[in-house]
Design a protein around this motif. Structure first.
Motif, PDB file in Angstrom:
ATOM      1  N   MET A  63       0.829  -1.199   0.000  1.00 27.50           N
ATOM      2  CA  MET A  63       0.000   0.000   0.000  1.00 27.50           C
ATOM      3  C   MET A  63       0.866   1.253   0.000  1.00 27.50           C
ATOM      4  O   MET A  63       0.537   2.237  -0.663  1.00 27.50           O
ATOM      5  N   ALA A  64       1.964   1.212   0.721  1.00 31.16           N
ATOM      6  CA  ALA A  64       2.855   2.371   0.764  1.00 31.16           C
ATOM      7  C   ALA A  64       3.407   2.658  -0.630  1.00 31.16           C
ATOM      8  O   ALA A  64       3.479   3.814  -1.063  1.00 31.16           O
ATOM      9  N   GLU A  65       3.761   1.625  -1.338  1.00 29.24           N
ATOM     10  CA  GLU A  65       4.303   1.823  -2.677  1.00 29.24           C
ATOM     11  C   GLU A  65       3.212   2.354  -3.614  1.00 29.24           C
ATOM     12  O   GLU A  65       3.461   3.199  -4.478  1.00 29.24           O
ATOM     13  N   HIS A  66       2.013   1.874  -3.401  1.00 29.71           N
ATOM     14  CA  HIS A  66       0.870   2.346  -4.163  1.00 29.71           C
ATOM     15  C   HIS A  66       0.661   3.851  -3.928  1.00 29.71           C
ATOM     16  O   HIS A  66       0.293   4.610  -4.823  1.00 29.71           O
ATOM     17  N   LEU A  67       0.902   4.241  -2.688  1.00 29.05           N
ATOM     18  CA  LEU A  67       0.770   5.646  -2.318  1.00 29.05           C
ATOM     19  C   LEU A  67       1.758   6.504  -3.093  1.00 29.05           C
ATOM     20  O   LEU A  67       1.417   7.563  -3.622  1.00 29.05           O
ATOM     21  N   VAL A  68       2.983   6.049  -3.153  1.00 32.42           N
ATOM     22  CA  VAL A  68       4.012   6.763  -3.907  1.00 32.42           C
ATOM     23  C   VAL A  68       3.599   6.842  -5.379  1.00 32.42           C
ATOM     24  O   VAL A  68       3.747   7.879  -6.031  1.00 32.42           O
ATOM     25  N   LEU A  73       0.613   6.948  -6.663  1.00 25.60           N
ATOM     26  CA  LEU A  73      -0.415   7.960  -6.890  1.00 25.60           C
ATOM     27  C   LEU A  73       0.111   9.368  -6.679  1.00 25.60           C
ATOM     28  O   LEU A  73      -0.278  10.301  -7.385  1.00 25.60           O
ATOM     29  N   GLY A  74       1.004   9.502  -5.705  1.00 23.49           N
ATOM     30  CA  GLY A  74       1.436  10.840  -5.351  1.00 23.49           C
ATOM     31  C   GLY A  74       2.448  11.433  -6.317  1.00 23.49           C
ATOM     32  O   GLY A  74       2.392  12.623  -6.613  1.00 23.49           O
TER      33      GLY A  74
END
Lengths: 243, 243
Positions: free
Chosen positions: A138-143, A145-146
């Motif tokens: 999820m953290a990588e997914h966050l990066v 999107l951001g």
DNA sequence: CGGGGGGTTGATGGACATCAACATCTGTGG
DNA sequence: CCACAGATGTTGATGTCCATCAACCCCCCG
């Protein structure tokens, strides 16, 4: 290795250090099977029941719906993944989950689960590892999107999915079967479906990857990895940590 | 309630069901204190040591740096939060963590921790709850980046921060002290610093909130919550689940 | 044969990034 | 006390990436 391996035990074994007894106890937790049709909802955002499952077969996705009807897919689950694990201790479920294909799940009984973990430290550690891994994804997914542009975002997402599928035996270096529509990709990547289409065309024309008829083909894996600066380490699947 | 409460025990108590013994055992885990200066790094992405901490005082942030130098802040930690918990079981840490203010942390010894959790099911459950909550926060952050416009994103982020701070006694309905710069906000929200500045001006001119001199003031909390469609449920802090 | 889900393509516009300049504040050393 | 540098904040001008709207396609299935 037994050939009674399920995707889930295969994944947990990747963490390492589990005895046959651990695995047996764990499998015993997963008694009650359920089959769900494609498109059916499994968990509704806001519900109070706190159900959790292990996904045995098929794909599903967890998402949130916004006030204006927009949808954001938060996670894609493939065989071997847990579903809704983080809501078993919560008052209300913070997301919905829906089957993307016909799926087979096992219900997880929270008290049983917590009990088993208390008796089997190694098992508890392995489950904690699985949870940590979900969080890392999820953290990588966050990066994604951001900070990444649409094409890089797409490449990274599909590479990750490929790597996860490979771990449970459902993909290879050349590609994988993929039931997602362009709309799903859009909702997962925070893009519009139209733009997803254009990005896919671009990647295809550049000879990077082809997404067609339910199949993702990595036409030039090297170049894709380079484009996405994909570093697989965050998936932590390079062999047992414990021995 | 004791007045020896720390932010962390206060948070875990919110989950409920912990005995004095549980809390005492947990506090005993957190022996070795460390003080870190503002700006110092605590964890480096890619390192193998798998250190974890509990944050006692001050703020810090976890982030990833991309190839092109862009940064994405993945999580902000405030007193009572864990730091790097998900990397204790991993080969390599998937993110860096840096102090935003002078901070005080307690090192967590992974084997000790796992041992205590095995002996104290209630404590294990509470820690699992805390991890789940972190994950829920990240999921909401994901939605923020994927589907919300810059102003809504900002409002939602600051409302969440306010709610989390309130839980540990560091904020109120009127606002909170906030050491973040506009650059931090930009890196957390996936925006440019320039645009953050404009968004903040807009929100200020609309009488919604003021971000100035290290202080966030909610000038019109009702309107802000409405604008962001902020639903606090995902923080799951509305009182004990277990009794 | 019609309808619906998925996919494709073009035209237009808007939200946000980028570049650039300047203001303000803080600490530091002369 | 002043000069200066560096970090932070502010504002305008310009450009671009991606959303939106609108067609139209194919294919499957009832």
């Amino acid at each position: 290795m037994l050939d009674t391996q399920t995707p889930l035990t295969r994944k947990l074994s990747c963490f390492g250090g589990l005895s046959q007894d651990d695995l047996a106890l764990f499998t015993a937790l997963l008694r009650r099977k359920r089959n769900i049709c494609a498109g059916q909802a499994l968990i509704h955002e806001g519900e109070k029941t706190g159900a959790a499952y292990a996904l045995v077969q098929g794909w599903c996705c967890s998402y949130k719906i916004l006030r204006d009807g927009e949808r954001q897919i938060v996670d894609i689950q493939i065989p071997g993944d847990f579903i809704g694990l983080r809501s078993i201790l919560f008052h209300t479920s913070d997301h919905s989950t829906q089957a993307l294909t016909p799926i087979e799940v096992c219900e997880i009984n929270a008290p049983d689960m917590l009990g088993s973990l208390a008796r089997r430290p190694r098992l508890a550690t392995a489950v904690l590892w699985a949870i940590s891994r979900d969080e890392a994804v999820m953290a990588e997914h966050l990066v994604n999107l951001g900070r990444r542009s649409a094409d890089v975002r797409m490449a990274h997402f599909l590479l990750e999915l490929g790597a996860r599928l490979q771990l449970v035996g459902l993909g290879s270096k050349t590609g994988f079967d993929c039931p997602l529509t362009q709309y799903h990709l859009a909702d997962a990547l925070g893009l519009s479906a139209v733009h997803v289409n254009r990005v896919l065309r671009q990647l295809r024309e550049d000879g990077m990857l082809t997404f067609q008829k339910g199949r993702v083909s990595f036409d030039n894996l090297e170049a894709l990895i380079e484009l996405a600066a994909f570093n697989i380490e965050y998936l932590d699947q390079e062999g047992p940590l414990l021995r």
